[in-house]
Design an enzyme around this catalytic site. Structure first.
Site, PDB file in Angstrom:
ATOM      1  N   SER A   1      -3.988  -8.632  -3.593  1.00  0.00           N
ATOM      2  CA  SER A   1      -4.505  -7.395  -2.991  1.00  0.00           C
ATOM      3  C   SER A   1      -3.432  -6.316  -3.039  1.00  0.00           C
ATOM      4  O   SER A   1      -2.275  -6.568  -2.683  1.00  0.00           O
ATOM      5  CB  SER A   1      -4.940  -7.647  -1.549  1.00  0.00           C
TER       6      SER A   1
ATOM      7  N   TYR B   1      -4.981   6.878   4.797  1.00  0.00           N
ATOM      8  CA  TYR B   1      -4.509   6.130   3.622  1.00  0.00           C
ATOM      9  C   TYR B   1      -3.505   5.065   4.052  1.00  0.00           C
ATOM     10  O   TYR B   1      -3.600   3.899   3.632  1.00  0.00           O
ATOM     11  CB  TYR B   1      -3.860   7.061   2.597  1.00  0.00           C
TER      12      TYR B   1
ATOM     13  N   LYS C   1      -3.835   0.874   3.564  1.00  0.00           N
ATOM     14  CA  LYS C   1      -2.860   0.002   2.889  1.00  0.00           C
ATOM     15  C   LYS C   1      -2.310  -1.051   3.857  1.00  0.00           C
ATOM     16  O   LYS C   1      -2.030  -2.188   3.452  1.00  0.00           O
ATOM     17  CB  LYS C   1      -1.736   0.848   2.297  1.00  0.00           C
TER      18      LYS C   1
END
Length: 312
Positions: free
Chosen positions: A168, A199, A203
């Site tokens: 990932s 964002y 993550k």
């Protein structure tokens, strides 16, 4: 200097890589999916895999761009990837993609959850009204992986090393993230947070997801890891202003570098030992934000995501 600042500096300006695409072993007989792979890092990953004889599914949203990329890679490698239509921002599309793959293949050896979006306009949300970055980068990949779990587990059982791998894509920006469940869908909290913070959250969420996948399915042969591909010049910056991009470009590396850590984790012999690990540029094991590894948080996010997809 604190852990966050020192880690971000080390990952943003890493030493020259010692690992290269030439180190990828022969992958004859291996079936691989790479999401978001018609451009940037994903395309570089596909190129390296094709050069080592893997059967590669290019899972992309835009068929025209994917077909063009497949033809370009065929000229470069002499091998042809297989297009798989996948829109990570549409959960029904994710389900259709998984079902299409499972109609064609009985095995899946490596899944690169590579696709993503960065800093889109705040008005953009997924087809299911989730924040576009959280919905694409985390929830879409979770659902795709979740649907493919039976195939992954069955493949591990018959593989010589009894393992398959799920990689990932995280980011150095996860160090600035956290999870605010109130921002996962559109609303005042999400809009107040802003695209940059969302964002970083996505993550961070990728790392939480990868760690929880490792905890839940490591004993069934799934090796799950999160990878920071590095600060790269790619299509990911398409939503940035010219000035923002010029400032960031001072610390960007070619996209070919971005494939290195993914390939190391996904194909190297030592990669079977990386379950639950965080890999950083270039092809080294790193130390992520410690709270992203919290099993309580991992369970909370996993259960929330299961609730979102159970009736699709």
């Amino acid at each position: 200097m604190g852990h966050t600042a020192s880690s971000m500096l080390a990952e943003s300006w890493p030493a020259a890589p010692k690992y290269s695409v030439d180190d990828v072993p022969d992958l004859t007989g291996k079936v691989v999916i790479v999401t978001g792979s018609n451009t940037g890092v994903g395309k570089e990953i596909v190129k390296a895999l094709l050069n080592r004889n893997a059967k590669v599914y290019m899972a992309s949203r835009n068929e025209d761009k994917a077909v063009h990329a497949i033809e370009d890679l065929r000229r470069l490698t002499g091998k042809e990837a297989v297009f798989l239509k996948l829109d990570l921002a549409d959960l029904k599309s994710v389900k259709a993609a998984a079902e299409e793959f499972q109609r064609k293949e009985k095995e899946l050896h490596i899944l690169f959850n590579n696709g993503g979006v960065m800093f889109p306009p705040i008005d953009e949300v997924t087809a299911d009204a989730y924040d576009l970055q959280m919905g694409t980068n985390v929830l879409g990949h979770f659902y795709f992986t979740w649907l493919l779990l039976p195939t992954l587990i069955a493949t591990a059982q018959v593989s010589p090393d009894k393992h398959v791998r799920v990689i990932s894509t995280a980011s150095v920006m996860h160090y600035l993230g956290g999870l605010d469940f109130n921002t996962f869908k559109d609303g005042p909290a999400r809009r107040k947070a802003g695209s940059f913070k969302l964002y970083c959250q996505s993550k961070y969420g990728d790392l939480v997801f990868a760690s929880e996948l490792a905890r839940r399915y490591g004993d069934q042969g799934i090796v799950s890891m999160a990878v920071n591909p590095g600060n790269l010049s790619s299509d990911l910056q398409r939503h940035m202003s010219w000035l923002e991009y010029r400032i960031m470009a001072l610390g960007l590396y070619p996209t070919s570098y971005g494939a290195l850590t993914h390939l190391w984790g996904g194909t190297s012999p030592e990669g079977v030992e990386f379950n639950g690990k965080y890999l950083r540029p270039w092809a080294t094991v790193g130390s992520p934000s410690p709270d992203a590894l919290d099993p309580v948080l991992g369970k909370q996010l996993w259960e929330w995501m299961e609730e979102q997809v159970e009736h699709i």
